[in-house]
Design an enzyme around this catalytic site. Sequence first.
Site, PDB file in Angstrom:
ATOM      1  N   LYS B 136      44.145  31.568  53.699  1.00 14.19           N
ATOM      2  CA  LYS B 136      43.751  31.688  52.310  1.00 14.19           C
ATOM      3  C   LYS B 136      43.775  33.145  51.912  1.00 14.19           C
ATOM      4  O   LYS B 136      43.879  33.989  52.792  1.00 14.19           O
ATOM      5  CB  LYS B 136      42.376  31.064  52.070  1.00 14.19           C
ATOM      6  CG  LYS B 136      41.251  31.632  52.956  1.00 14.19           C
ATOM      7  CD  LYS B 136      39.891  31.128  52.563  1.00 14.19           C
ATOM      8  CE  LYS B 136      39.577  29.732  53.052  1.00 14.19           C
ATOM      9  NZ  LYS B 136      38.241  29.256  52.731  1.00 14.19           N
ATOM     10  N   HIS B 252      39.874  16.518  55.675  1.00 15.91           N
ATOM     11  CA  HIS B 252      39.174  17.484  54.819  1.00 15.91           C
ATOM     12  C   HIS B 252      38.349  16.712  53.795  1.00 15.91           C
ATOM     13  O   HIS B 252      38.803  15.701  53.272  1.00 15.91           O
ATOM     14  CB  HIS B 252      40.178  18.400  54.112  1.00 15.91           C
ATOM     15  CG  HIS B 252      39.499  19.541  53.411  1.00 15.91           C
ATOM     16  ND1 HIS B 252      38.893  19.401  52.183  1.00 15.91           N
ATOM     17  CD2 HIS B 252      39.293  20.825  53.784  1.00 15.91           C
ATOM     18  CE1 HIS B 252      38.350  20.559  51.838  1.00 15.91           C
ATOM     19  NE2 HIS B 252      38.579  21.437  52.773  1.00 15.91           N
TER      20      HIS B 252
END
Lengths: 372, 372
Positions: B136, B252
């Site tokens: 990220k 997730h």
Amino acid sequence: MMERFQVVYRITGDEKDAYTKAKDICLEQTVEFPAELVPGGLIQDHIVGRIEEFHSDGPDHYQAVISYAAETTAFELTQLFNVIFGNISIKTGNRVEKIELTPALAGCFHGPRFGREGLRTRLGIPARPMLFTALKPMGLTALELAELAYKFATGGIDIIKDDHGLSNQGFAGYHERVEQCCRAVERANRETGQRAVYVPNVTAPYGEIAARARFAKEAGAGGLLVAPGLTGFDVMRALADDDEIGLPVFSHPAFIGSYVVSPDDGISHFALFGQMMRLAGADGVVYPNYGGRFSFSRAECAHIAEGTAVSMHGIKSAFPCPGGGMSIDSIPDMLTVYGNEVVFLVGGGLFRHGPDIVENCRYFRSLVEKTQ
Amino acid sequence: MMERFQVVYRITGDEKDAYTKAKDICLEQTVEFPAELVPGGLIQDHIVGRIEEFHSDGPDHYQAVISYAAETTAFELTQLFNVIFGNISIKTGNRVEKIELTPALAGCFHGPRFGREGLRTRLGIPARPMLFTALKPMGLTALELAELAYKFATGGIDIIKDDHGLSNQGFAGYHERVEQCCRAVERANRETGQRAVYVPNVTAPYGEIAARARFAKEAGAGGLLVAPGLTGFDVMRALADDDEIGLPVFSHPAFIGSYVVSPDDGISHFALFGQMMRLAGADGVVYPNYGGRFSFSRAECAHIAEGTAVSMHGIKSAFPCPGGGMSIDSIPDMLTVYGNEVVFLVGGGLFRHGPDIVENCRYFRSLVEKTQ
């Protein structure tokens, strides 16, 4: 410059807390990164969400309008829904109220193939509310379900769906059931001159949904029932978009209620059952009506109806299909809420009204026609 | 005779109300039919759910154990989840606490392909907690993400996943990103002699998921990340079951939080993040740890860990992967909760600890190793 779409959130808390939460949404739904470490330039200026408006929305509630770069969605429904509500679904006090796409982003999704007008044309019902029922109970054989379908169609029901719990159980296997029910409804149509349709449930394992939908199409089904809470929204979208199938799609709310049961969390009735179901291709949206055995209020149901028709840059409108423990007698009141742009779903109530199912259907139909 | 599996529900209300709700669940989750009209014989005796136990579970709460005929599930994950929680997700005051399948019904699902033991063998980490991080922020290029992946692997991180918001955006397209990140991690492994893996996010449109997963496999990825709240649980199950892919699957929690945010509704942490994720094939289950930026309590996280390992008739255990705003410093305390059977997911915290990411990873790893 990147185009930006907007999501309206309702946030619980005092002004300071709610504003902190709004800033948190901007990060959480995009970069998931500590604010102080977000790289400058493109990421800081465009990728991170941006608070466009923030104002009070009643005691201890604030409304935040947050914009996101359209590119963050990858122009995919799965990632669009992730940007709107992915991580913050796990936090409390954030509720998605409304989605405001740009014309270009809305244009990435086809939405309902037929919409309200298209469904009316297809079924040959230009103005009145439509009549919808379900084949049940689970445990009947394919032949028994088909016999019921015949009675429903004979009595004037427009759309006859599988109960959403009918999948491919041994007592009424999918292929046999679909063939028999299609044939039964065709037989009734030949006799009545009407255009009733049978809508099988294709909520099924990932690898089988497309084949079941194609089988339904070939057998003569008039639509498909999907529970996107069980299959995923994008599976419904893919069925609606499939030109070879080309059938109307009806969404069922199974397994999706948790998004709306808490007033301060989740997604509004308007956005979930209106906007998101349309983005995912539903021509008709089944949900529990007020006054039945579920807990939606009259106002929530009216908001759903609004969400099924609110302007979304060319995404067609969908029919609200309120049902769930409704009785035939509740129809007159429902007409005052929904007007004619509604599909009345009556399930168990059709069995309850009297011993003759065909007569019960005729009564249901006459009630609706009397109002016209 | 039909074999019956059981679901434990926690119901809110006084004794009379709660018992009425339990009886309602029996109908709602199966026949959706007025009780007085349910046909006798097979349907009444077997298809309708049955209250097996009913007892107090604290003030104004009752626990009902309800059994269902295995045949109602059609032996499909979508319909199994529908029987467990489909329609009643729309009602308030019903919470799924625990699922108790029969050996035969559990045997219809393969569950995690690797499970805890298989993942340890595959990664060559026999005993210690594993280290997990995310690439990220969104907006970096494929090359920049690959460079990060290289640093993480060099610093001793075992599993390096895409942030779950990385899909196929223009700034880091899926294919380029997966190829570059796979290569970067391989390069680091050659230098360190370790077996770090890259796990791309394959949460994607229905028609593209399988192709993305196959591409990942061919490029050398070491696992797949899926958000079943966005794709549907059965999509994850299908990926886990696919022998040609044969990769570990990590779930997730994006878009799935609404099932657990209300204490009296939805699904327990134990059942959702433990049992259901395993039924849907997750080898590792990502969820927000206590003490981070999300709201799960320490007790809820401990229940998740229990649910990932509770006996389920041969369905393998999964690794709890607590993360979400954790800092490196929280690891010692987490070891007291999870023991060694855990995958520590640290994302933003790895960037926050100091300016040198490789050094931060080494520190993270050393903290874990020090405890062994």
